[in-house]
Design a protein around this motif. Sequence first.
Motif, mmCIF file in Angstrom:
data_model
loop_
_atom_site.group_PDB
_atom_site.id
_atom_site.type_symbol
_atom_site.label_atom_id
_atom_site.label_comp_id
_atom_site.label_asym_id
_atom_site.label_seq_id
_atom_site.Cartn_x
_atom_site.Cartn_y
_atom_site.Cartn_z
ATOM 1 N N ILE A 75 7.850 -4.411 5.691
ATOM 2 C CA ILE A 75 6.699 -3.904 4.950
ATOM 3 C C ILE A 75 5.694 -3.271 5.920
ATOM 4 N N GLY A 76 5.607 -1.963 5.911
ATOM 5 C CA GLY A 76 4.604 -1.272 6.705
ATOM 6 C C GLY A 76 4.613 -1.678 8.172
ATOM 7 N N HIS A 77 3.413 -1.736 8.756
ATOM 8 C CA HIS A 77 3.215 -2.143 10.134
ATOM 9 C C HIS A 77 2.371 -3.415 10.144
ATOM 10 N N PHE A 78 2.214 -4.027 11.319
ATOM 11 C CA PHE A 78 1.587 -5.347 11.347
ATOM 12 C C PHE A 78 0.150 -5.313 10.812
ATOM 13 N N GLN A 79 -0.542 -4.192 11.007
ATOM 14 C CA GLN A 79 -1.901 -4.108 10.462
ATOM 15 C C GLN A 79 -1.876 -4.181 8.936
ATOM 16 N N ILE A 80 -0.914 -3.509 8.331
ATOM 17 C CA ILE A 80 -0.775 -3.549 6.880
ATOM 18 C C ILE A 80 -0.390 -4.948 6.423
ATOM 19 N N ARG A 81 0.515 -5.589 7.135
ATOM 20 C CA ARG A 81 0.959 -6.941 6.744
ATOM 21 C C ARG A 81 -0.162 -7.963 6.887
ATOM 22 N N ASN A 82 -1.074 -7.716 7.800
ATOM 23 C CA ASN A 82 -2.195 -8.646 7.972
ATOM 24 C C ASN A 82 -3.194 -8.581 6.823
ATOM 25 N N ARG A 83 -3.226 -7.478 6.091
ATOM 26 C CA ARG A 83 -4.175 -7.326 4.990
ATOM 27 C C ARG A 83 -3.505 -7.275 3.619
ATOM 28 N N GLY A 122 -0.706 -7.692 -4.666
ATOM 29 C CA GLY A 122 -1.080 -6.289 -4.622
ATOM 30 C C GLY A 122 0.132 -5.379 -4.622
ATOM 31 N N SER A 123 1.141 -5.732 -3.829
ATOM 32 C CA SER A 123 2.360 -4.923 -3.781
ATOM 33 C C SER A 123 3.090 -4.946 -5.110
ATOM 34 N N LEU A 124 3.184 -6.117 -5.726
ATOM 35 C CA LEU A 124 3.898 -6.224 -6.995
ATOM 36 C C LEU A 124 3.165 -5.505 -8.114
ATOM 37 N N ALA A 125 1.841 -5.633 -8.160
ATOM 38 C CA ALA A 125 1.065 -4.970 -9.205
ATOM 39 C C ALA A 125 1.042 -3.460 -9.006
ATOM 40 N N HIS A 126 1.138 -2.999 -7.761
ATOM 41 C CA HIS A 126 1.198 -1.557 -7.494
ATOM 42 C C HIS A 126 2.500 -0.967 -8.027
ATOM 43 N N ALA A 127 3.592 -1.757 -7.957
ATOM 44 C CA ALA A 127 4.873 -1.423 -8.607
ATOM 45 C C ALA A 127 5.491 -0.128 -8.089
ATOM 46 N N ASP A 128 5.508 0.030 -6.787
ATOM 47 C CA ASP A 128 6.220 1.159 -6.191
ATOM 48 C C ASP A 128 7.680 0.755 -6.022
ATOM 49 N N ALA A 129 8.590 1.468 -6.638
ATOM 50 C CA ALA A 129 10.009 1.092 -6.605
ATOM 51 C C ALA A 129 10.625 1.278 -5.223
ATOM 52 N N ALA A 130 9.916 1.964 -4.306
ATOM 53 C CA ALA A 130 10.397 2.109 -2.940
ATOM 54 C C ALA A 130 9.903 0.982 -2.037
ATOM 55 N N ALA A 131 9.142 0.051 -2.594
ATOM 56 C CA ALA A 131 8.637 -1.089 -1.823
ATOM 57 C C ALA A 131 9.635 -2.246 -1.892
ATOM 58 N N GLU A 132 9.541 -3.132 -0.911
ATOM 59 C CA GLU A 132 10.521 -4.202 -0.791
ATOM 60 C C GLU A 132 10.280 -5.383 -1.740
ATOM 61 N N ARG A 184 11.105 6.157 9.602
ATOM 62 C CA ARG A 184 10.612 5.389 10.738
ATOM 63 C C ARG A 184 10.378 3.971 10.261
ATOM 64 N N HIS A 185 10.482 3.001 11.165
ATOM 65 C CA HIS A 185 10.207 1.629 10.770
ATOM 66 C C HIS A 185 8.759 1.532 10.277
ATOM 67 N N GLY A 186 8.607 0.929 9.109
ATOM 68 C CA GLY A 186 7.289 0.817 8.511
ATOM 69 C C GLY A 186 7.051 1.819 7.405
ATOM 70 N N ASP A 187 7.839 2.893 7.370
ATOM 71 C CA ASP A 187 7.753 3.832 6.250
ATOM 72 C C ASP A 187 8.401 3.212 5.015
ATOM 73 N N PHE A 188 8.086 3.771 3.857
ATOM 74 C CA PHE A 188 8.790 3.347 2.650
ATOM 75 C C PHE A 188 10.271 3.668 2.792
ATOM 76 N N ALA A 189 11.095 2.794 2.243
ATOM 77 C CA ALA A 189 12.539 2.968 2.363
ATOM 78 C C ALA A 189 13.014 4.185 1.587
ATOM 79 N N LEU A 190 13.932 4.942 2.179
ATOM 80 C CA LEU A 190 14.641 5.974 1.437
ATOM 81 C C LEU A 190 15.641 5.332 0.485
#
Length: 289
Positions: free
Chosen positions: A101-109, A114-124, A189-195
């Motif tokens: 999921i993203g980079h460590f700064q993103i994971r820290n916040r 939030g991720s589930l409610a955002h509901a991006d199908a490219a998210a883990e 790139r690592h941290g980008d949304f998955a293709l």
Amino acid sequence: MKPAAFEYHVPSTVAETVGMLAELGDDAKILAGGQSLVPMMALRLARPEHLVDVNRVAGLTGVSRENGSLVVGAATRHATLQRDPEIASAVPLLARVAPFIGHFQIRNRGTLGGSLAHADAAAELPAVARALDAEFEVAGPGGARRVAAADFFQTLFTTALEPDELLVAVRFPVWEPGSGFAVAEVARRHGDFALAGAVCGVRVRSGRITRVAIGLIGMGSVPVRAEAVERTLIGTEAAGLDLADVGAQAVADADPPADVHAGARYRAKVGATLVARALSTALEEANRG
């Protein structure tokens, strides 16, 4: 650019939060980690008149076991998913997917809810919730309710949450000891949304598959679960399984998007390979157990 002007609210209880959401209506947005909302506001793709910050709301963080499930507070940070030993023991897939999921700064916040409610199908995390049959605990003016993951994700960026409801916690079933889990994905790139990506869980007893879950990342407008393939795998011999065929079957009914990053055919082909790779790793772990 900078966000449009808004009013900032800081409730301290779930009831107060729900009351604010009911009063403010569609003009309000919930602020948890802000890793999706704040960039959208900065670009003025989102222009809420009110932000309701839930970071001080009691009871939205923490992890507990209850009736065969691990209950994870919606405001739990991605970094906690990655590091908490109880999460790693009870729901290994949550811990293993977190580093993607993203980079460590993103994971820290960033937060689970939030991720589930955002509901991006490219998210883990949506794929994990769908694959593991998670249940969502929701609070609203009419009281509390639970929503199955299969019903929660409705289309891209749209869930079963009403504007005056708050996601409070998520329940993940705890699998039996000896199960295997794995994540595989491809990103620019690592941290980008998955293709494309896959999450897998499998249990093997006496050489046969007794339980299996396969979730697909970035393969539709909602997180996709390969339920038809799962049914065919139950009871089959784990040894000598044609993993390439399983992967192809898993994505056969998917409807992957095409955009500037990848075409639909590419996503389907890579997705099939990733299903095979993740299932192979999960089977190895299950066989060791």
